[in-house]
Design a protein around this motif. Structure first.
Motif, PDB file in Angstrom:
ATOM      1  N   PRO A  57       0.855  -1.014   0.061  1.00 29.63           N
ATOM      2  CA  PRO A  57      -0.075   0.094  -0.067  1.00 29.63           C
ATOM      3  C   PRO A  57       0.862   1.170   0.151  1.00 29.63           C
ATOM      4  O   PRO A  57       0.598   2.369  -0.567  1.00 29.63           O
ATOM      5  CB  PRO A  57      -0.763  -0.149   1.430  1.00 29.63           C
ATOM      6  CG  PRO A  57      -0.705  -1.573   1.733  1.00 29.63           C
ATOM      7  CD  PRO A  57       0.587  -2.241   1.007  1.00 29.63           C
ATOM      8  N   ILE A  58       1.991   1.012   0.808  1.00 25.34           N
ATOM      9  CA  ILE A  58       2.790   2.450   0.679  1.00 25.34           C
ATOM     10  C   ILE A  58       3.442   2.691  -0.761  1.00 25.34           C
ATOM     11  O   ILE A  58       3.510   3.710  -1.118  1.00 25.34           O
ATOM     12  CB  ILE A  58       3.977   2.291   1.886  1.00 25.34           C
ATOM     13  CG1 ILE A  58       3.619   1.843   3.087  1.00 25.34           C
ATOM     14  CG2 ILE A  58       5.052   3.265   1.719  1.00 25.34           C
ATOM     15  CD1 ILE A  58       4.438   1.648   4.232  1.00 25.34           C
ATOM     16  N   LEU A  59       3.901   1.662  -1.166  1.00 25.49           N
ATOM     17  CA  LEU A  59       4.512   1.652  -2.772  1.00 25.49           C
ATOM     18  C   LEU A  59       3.607   2.255  -3.604  1.00 25.49           C
ATOM     19  O   LEU A  59       3.830   3.065  -4.617  1.00 25.49           O
ATOM     20  CB  LEU A  59       4.942   0.541  -3.197  1.00 25.49           C
ATOM     21  CG  LEU A  59       6.384   0.092  -2.348  1.00 25.49           C
ATOM     22  CD1 LEU A  59       6.985  -1.341  -2.708  1.00 25.49           C
ATOM     23  CD2 LEU A  59       7.356   1.082  -2.229  1.00 25.49           C
ATOM     24  N   SER A  60       2.362   1.737  -3.585  1.00 28.92           N
ATOM     25  CA  SER A  60       1.066   2.161  -4.623  1.00 28.92           C
ATOM     26  C   SER A  60       0.797   3.543  -4.191  1.00 28.92           C
ATOM     27  O   SER A  60       0.475   4.155  -5.374  1.00 28.92           O
ATOM     28  CB  SER A  60       0.161   1.247  -4.387  1.00 28.92           C
ATOM     29  OG  SER A  60      -0.419   1.020  -3.208  1.00 28.92           O
ATOM     30  N   ALA A  61       0.810   4.087  -3.086  1.00 27.18           N
ATOM     31  CA  ALA A  61       0.238   5.113  -2.817  1.00 27.18           C
ATOM     32  C   ALA A  61       1.251   6.211  -3.012  1.00 27.18           C
ATOM     33  O   ALA A  61       0.982   7.536  -3.241  1.00 27.18           O
ATOM     34  CB  ALA A  61      -0.079   5.427  -1.222  1.00 27.18           C
ATOM     35  N   HIS A  62       2.442   5.836  -2.926  1.00 31.07           N
ATOM     36  CA  HIS A  62       3.489   6.991  -3.113  1.00 31.07           C
ATOM     37  C   HIS A  62       4.459   6.430  -4.181  1.00 31.07           C
ATOM     38  O   HIS A  62       5.663   6.408  -4.216  1.00 31.07           O
ATOM     39  CB  HIS A  62       4.593   7.208  -2.008  1.00 31.07           C
ATOM     40  CG  HIS A  62       3.667   7.616  -0.783  1.00 31.07           C
ATOM     41  ND1 HIS A  62       3.222   9.050  -0.688  1.00 31.07           N
ATOM     42  CD2 HIS A  62       2.917   7.029   0.111  1.00 31.07           C
ATOM     43  CE1 HIS A  62       2.453   9.039   0.420  1.00 31.07           C
ATOM     44  NE2 HIS A  62       2.498   7.925   1.076  1.00 31.07           N
ATOM     45  N   ALA A  63       4.030   6.267  -5.334  1.00 33.79           N
ATOM     46  CA  ALA A  63       4.799   5.380  -6.318  1.00 33.79           C
ATOM     47  C   ALA A  63       5.663   6.097  -7.152  1.00 33.79           C
ATOM     48  O   ALA A  63       6.567   5.688  -7.586  1.00 33.79           O
ATOM     49  CB  ALA A  63       3.806   4.619  -7.460  1.00 33.79           C
ATOM     50  N   ASP A  64       5.377   7.328  -7.280  1.00 35.04           N
ATOM     51  CA  ASP A  64       6.200   8.286  -7.985  1.00 35.04           C
ATOM     52  C   ASP A  64       6.403   9.498  -7.568  1.00 35.04           C
ATOM     53  O   ASP A  64       5.528  10.047  -6.844  1.00 35.04           O
ATOM     54  CB  ASP A  64       5.459   8.580  -9.496  1.00 35.04           C
ATOM     55  CG  ASP A  64       5.497   7.224 -10.129  1.00 35.04           C
ATOM     56  OD1 ASP A  64       6.433   6.727 -10.615  1.00 35.04           O
ATOM     57  OD2 ASP A  64       4.331   6.687 -10.563  1.00 35.04           O
ATOM     58  N   ALA A  65       7.673  10.324  -7.822  1.00 33.07           N
ATOM     59  CA  ALA A  65       7.696  11.665  -7.447  1.00 33.07           C
ATOM     60  C   ALA A  65       7.478  12.529  -8.630  1.00 33.07           C
ATOM     61  O   ALA A  65       7.896  12.084  -9.703  1.00 33.07           O
ATOM     62  CB  ALA A  65       9.228  11.886  -7.012  1.00 33.07           C
ATOM     63  N   ILE A  66       6.790  13.491  -8.634  1.00 34.11           N
ATOM     64  CA  ILE A  66       6.461  14.606  -9.575  1.00 34.11           C
ATOM     65  C   ILE A  66       7.623  15.114  -9.818  1.00 34.11           C
ATOM     66  O   ILE A  66       7.997  16.219  -8.945  1.00 34.11           O
ATOM     67  CB  ILE A  66       5.125  15.375  -9.331  1.00 34.11           C
ATOM     68  CG1 ILE A  66       3.958  14.516  -8.950  1.00 34.11           C
ATOM     69  CG2 ILE A  66       4.847  16.367 -10.423  1.00 34.11           C
ATOM     70  CD1 ILE A  66       2.799  14.987  -8.628  1.00 34.11           C
ATOM     71  N   ILE A  67       8.146  15.264 -11.112  1.00 31.63           N
ATOM     72  CA  ILE A  67       9.262  16.297 -11.617  1.00 31.63           C
ATOM     73  C   ILE A  67       8.548  17.471 -11.973  1.00 31.63           C
ATOM     74  O   ILE A  67       9.254  18.575 -11.497  1.00 31.63           O
ATOM     75  CB  ILE A  67      10.037  15.644 -12.520  1.00 31.63           C
ATOM     76  CG1 ILE A  67      10.718  14.267 -12.223  1.00 31.63           C
ATOM     77  CG2 ILE A  67      11.018  16.504 -13.136  1.00 31.63           C
ATOM     78  CD1 ILE A  67      11.384  13.651 -13.400  1.00 31.63           C
ATOM     79  N   THR A  68       7.607  17.573 -12.949  1.00 24.69           N
ATOM     80  CA  THR A  68       6.989  18.963 -13.046  1.00 24.69           C
ATOM     81  C   THR A  68       5.430  18.648 -13.408  1.00 24.69           C
ATOM     82  O   THR A  68       5.059  17.413 -13.755  1.00 24.69           O
ATOM     83  CB  THR A  68       7.536  19.340 -14.620  1.00 24.69           C
ATOM     84  OG1 THR A  68       8.691  19.166 -14.553  1.00 24.69           O
ATOM     85  CG2 THR A  68       7.144  20.592 -14.902  1.00 24.69           C
TER      86      THR A  68
END
Length: 243
Positions: free
Chosen positions: A30-41
């Motif tokens: 659940p942690i990985l799916s909730a915070h899967a990516d960092a937004i660059i732009t």
């Protein structure tokens, strides 16, 4: 007999370790799916921001209403005018922006794109993300499953990971090296829209995001694996008979 008991203990410990590992994975998912990516732009088309998106084939008009959108702070409106059914291919357009408006560094397969789509009354017949490079060899495209609902915002996206998903026209001779070379030399990125009818059709784009996996998530996963490995070694050492 003592050796058999030691082996049984070791197997039980190993089984407990696997169970513990499975629990760790389930807790991390659940942690990985909730915070899967960092937004660059992100383009959210706040009216105070840059609106450097254009129609590549001048088949649509673009404006940026200050109200509305996903969070009611602005969005990009794309309008196909009412027209008689054309004899040519003017049913579609690409709305694009220079790639360095999103990210001036090297684009890599680990990146992904996501955005929100709105349709006024009819969903687009086809939707895709497309990009061209300074190599000017080929325009790559990744088709997106079109959301069927209209009048609401729907989140869609693509990944750059699998190059074969970007073979838009399936031209002969395309290969992964060509794809990676063009991605590294990306010039522009855009949204391909094909209209469904000859009536006026309006589409909205909001929260256009370029993303990359969060480094912290790899650290957490590595820590979990290291913990499991250390635990396995300790259990094995305790269970082995003395020499």
């Amino acid at each position: 007999m003592a050796k058999i008991n030691v082996k049984i203990k070791f197997l039980k410990s190993l089984r407990m370790l696997f169970v513990s590992g499975a629990i760790i994975v389930l807790l991390l998912c659940p942690i990985l799916s909730a915070h899967a990516d960092a937004i660059i732009t992100q383009y959210d088309w706040d009216p105070l921001g840059d609106n450097l998106w254009t129609s590549r084939y001048s088949r649509t008009t673009i404006d940026y209403p200050a109200a509305g959108g996903v969070d009611n702070s602005g969005w990009m409106r794309i309008k196909f005018p009412a027209t008689a059914q054309p004899a040519g291919n003017t049913w579609w357009d690409i709305i694009s922006t220079p790639a360095d408006n999103l990210f001036a560094g090297p684009w890599t397969p680990e990146m992904s794109l996501g955005f929100s789509l709105w349709s006024s009354n009819v969903a687009p017949a086809k939707l895709a993300v497309r990009f061209g490079s300074t190599n000017d060899t080929y325009i790559w495209g990744n088709e997106i499953t079109v959301p069927s609902s209209v009048g609401t915002w729907n989140t869609v996206g693509v990944s750059f990971q699998n190059w074969e998903e970007w073979k838009w026209d399936f031209l002969p001779g395309l290969n992964e090296d060509m794809y990676l070379d063009d991605l590294a030399a990306i010039d522009w990125i855009g949204i391909y829209l094909r209209r469904s009818t000859d009536a006026e059709e309006i589409y909205g784009i909001d929260n256009f995001q370029l993303m990359i996996p969060e480094p912290g998530e790899y650290t957490m996963l590595a820590a979990a694996l290291i913990t499991s490995t250390v635990s396995l070694r300790r259990r094995k050492k305790r269970c082995l008979p003395a020499s």
